[in-house]
Design an enzyme around this catalytic site. Structure first.
Site, PDB file in Angstrom:
ATOM      1  N   LYS A 197       1.816 -21.902 -13.569  1.00 17.83           N
ATOM      2  CA  LYS A 197       1.467 -21.016 -12.461  1.00 17.83           C
ATOM      3  C   LYS A 197       0.062 -20.496 -12.704  1.00 17.83           C
ATOM      4  CE  LYS A 197       2.746 -16.882  -9.910  1.00 17.83           C
ATOM      5  NZ  LYS A 197       3.740 -15.831  -9.687  1.00 17.83           N
ATOM      6  N   LYS A 250       2.406 -24.430  -9.478  1.00 20.72           N
ATOM      7  CA  LYS A 250       2.095 -23.518  -8.381  1.00 20.72           C
ATOM      8  C   LYS A 250       0.669 -23.020  -8.507  1.00 20.72           C
ATOM      9  CE  LYS A 250       3.437 -19.032  -6.669  1.00 20.72           C
ATOM     10  NZ  LYS A 250       4.202 -17.838  -6.907  1.00 20.72           N
TER      11      LYS A 250
HETATM   12  C1  PBG Z   1       4.909 -12.965  -8.106  1.00 17.18           C
HETATM   13  C2  PBG Z   1       4.901 -14.138  -7.158  1.00 17.18           C
HETATM   14  C3  PBG Z   1       3.799 -14.520  -6.400  1.00 17.18           C
HETATM   15  C4  PBG Z   1       4.196 -15.593  -5.611  1.00 17.18           C
HETATM   16  C5  PBG Z   1       5.543 -15.841  -5.896  1.00 17.18           C
HETATM   17  N1  PBG Z   1       5.961 -14.935  -6.868  1.00 17.18           N
HETATM   18  C6  PBG Z   1       2.438 -13.948  -6.286  1.00 17.18           C
HETATM   19  C7  PBG Z   1       1.726 -13.531  -7.496  1.00 17.18           C
HETATM   20  O1  PBG Z   1       1.892 -14.096  -8.587  1.00 17.18           O
HETATM   21  O2  PBG Z   1       0.966 -12.585  -7.365  1.00 17.18           O
HETATM   22  C8  PBG Z   1       3.297 -16.280  -4.630  1.00 17.18           C
HETATM   23  C9  PBG Z   1       3.910 -17.155  -3.617  1.00 17.18           C
HETATM   24  C10 PBG Z   1       3.009 -17.508  -2.485  1.00 17.18           C
HETATM   25  O3  PBG Z   1       1.795 -17.222  -2.453  1.00 17.18           O
HETATM   26  O4  PBG Z   1       3.525 -18.116  -1.543  1.00 17.18           O
HETATM   27  N2  PBG Z   1       5.791 -12.960  -9.150  1.00 17.18           N
END
Ligand code: PBG
Length: 326
Positions: A197, A250
């Site tokens: 991520k 991601k």
């Molecule tokens: C946070 C989380 C995020 C997303 C999913 N879980 C955002 C972040 O890390 O700030 C993003 C998903 C998206 O942008 O569609 N735990």
């Protein structure tokens, strides 16, 4: 006549032959539809930066899930929007068995036992700091966060979650969550780890939807540097050894190479999260009629599959399912 032995165009000559030789396809069972949950009754509001995507109160969320299941979608990932007054430094509300999130999961699994429900494990929706981990003196503490995450996962498993999705990027969380689930007889609950991520600007619209942006700083001490791919292999090795059932990359589109690298090197299913900003860009350009949004959507989903993701989390899931009915 020219003597060409190889004429790849022969395999493109009719729609039927093109379909016959098509290497990748999207089935609805590949897709997980992320859904936003809010407090209240009979309430919904569209996310401004994500046209077509709504935040639903529990009762309407059930209707939305039913509508999606009638279209052939099977799997959903839930994200809660928590009222500011319930947020604190330890994300206490995330451990409340009767909180909005667990209560809604229980209701969904009661009404639709066959729906696959994936949950989100991270502190940010419940944290007054807006970070995924526990904050002390401006630092995000790793090991102090692990116990909170494990307890959060346990509450979600009790509520009926099929797949736990740790999205926090703390070191060691998959192992601690797996151990805690197993110790409590949840050996059948799966873990889809947000393995690679990245600290990405593509999450902007999601943070608008949940009001979950960090209150200070950024997430670069735990989410990965977009410049790195070998580091994704390291993360994947750790998550696999700690007991993850799926490895997720991601965002998806700027990281297709990472999806391919993990798919080439690990014998676990690879998932990709086609995130909020990727959705928003397509919608914005389509609204201006600068691109054909439906065709771009289909091409994007295929590209993620082609790169090696067998599972795709995407805000396009429902409209893609609807497009198949036409
Ligand atoms: C946070 C989380 C995020 C997303 C999913 N879980 C955002 C972040 O890390 O700030 C993003 C998903 C998206 O942008 O569609 N735990």
């Amino acid at each position: 006549m020219t003597q060409l032995t190889h004429r790849p165009r022969r395999n493109r000559k009719t729609p039927t032959i093109r379909e016959m030789v098509q290497e990748n396809r999207i089935s609805l069972t590949d897709l997980i539809f992320p859904l936003f949950l809010i407090e209240g009754n009979n309430k919904n509001s569209e996310v401004v930066s994500m046209p077509g995507i709504y935040r639903w109160s529990g009762d309407l969320l059930l209707k939305e899930i039913e509508a999606c299941m009638n279209l052939g979608l099977t799997s959903f990932c839930l994200f809660p929007s928590i009222s500011e007054h319930l947020k604190d430094k330890t994300a206490k509300e995330s451990l409340n068995e009767n909180g909005l999130y667990p209560a809604t999961i229980r209701e969904i699994k009661k009404q639709f036992p066959e729906a696959v429900i994936m949950t989100d494990v991270a502190m940010d929706p419940y944290s007054s700091d807006g970070h995924d981990g526990f904050v002390k003196d401006g630092k995000i503490l790793n090991d102090e966060t692990l116990q909170i995450l494990a307890q959060m996962a346990l509450v979600q498993a009790h509520a009926g979650a099929d797949i736990i999705g740790p999205s926090d990027m703390m070191d060691g969380r998959v192992g601690v969550i797996r151990q805690t689930l197993d110790d409590n007889n949840f050996t059948e609950v799966s873990i889809m780890s947000y393995t690679a991520k990245y600290a990405s600007a593509f999450y902007g619209p999601f943070r608008d939807a949940l009001d979950s942006a960090p209150k200070f700083g950024d997430k670069k001490t735990y989410q990965m540097n977009p410049a790195n791919s070998r580091e994704a292999i390291l993360e994947a090795e750790l998550d696999m050894n700690e007991g993850a059932d799926f490895l997720m990359v991601k965002p998806a589109l700027s990281y297709l190479d990472v999806i391919k690298t993990l798919n080439d090197n690990f014998n676990l299913p690879i998932a990709a999260y086609n995130v909020s900003g990727e959705y928003a860009m397509v919608k914005a350009a389509a609204e201006k009629k600068w691109i054909d949004g439906d065709k771009v959507r289909d091409e994007i989903l295929l590209s993620i599959k082609r790169a090696g993701a067998s599972v795709i989390l995407t805000y396009f899931a429902k409209e893609y399912a609807m497009s198949l009915k036409k």
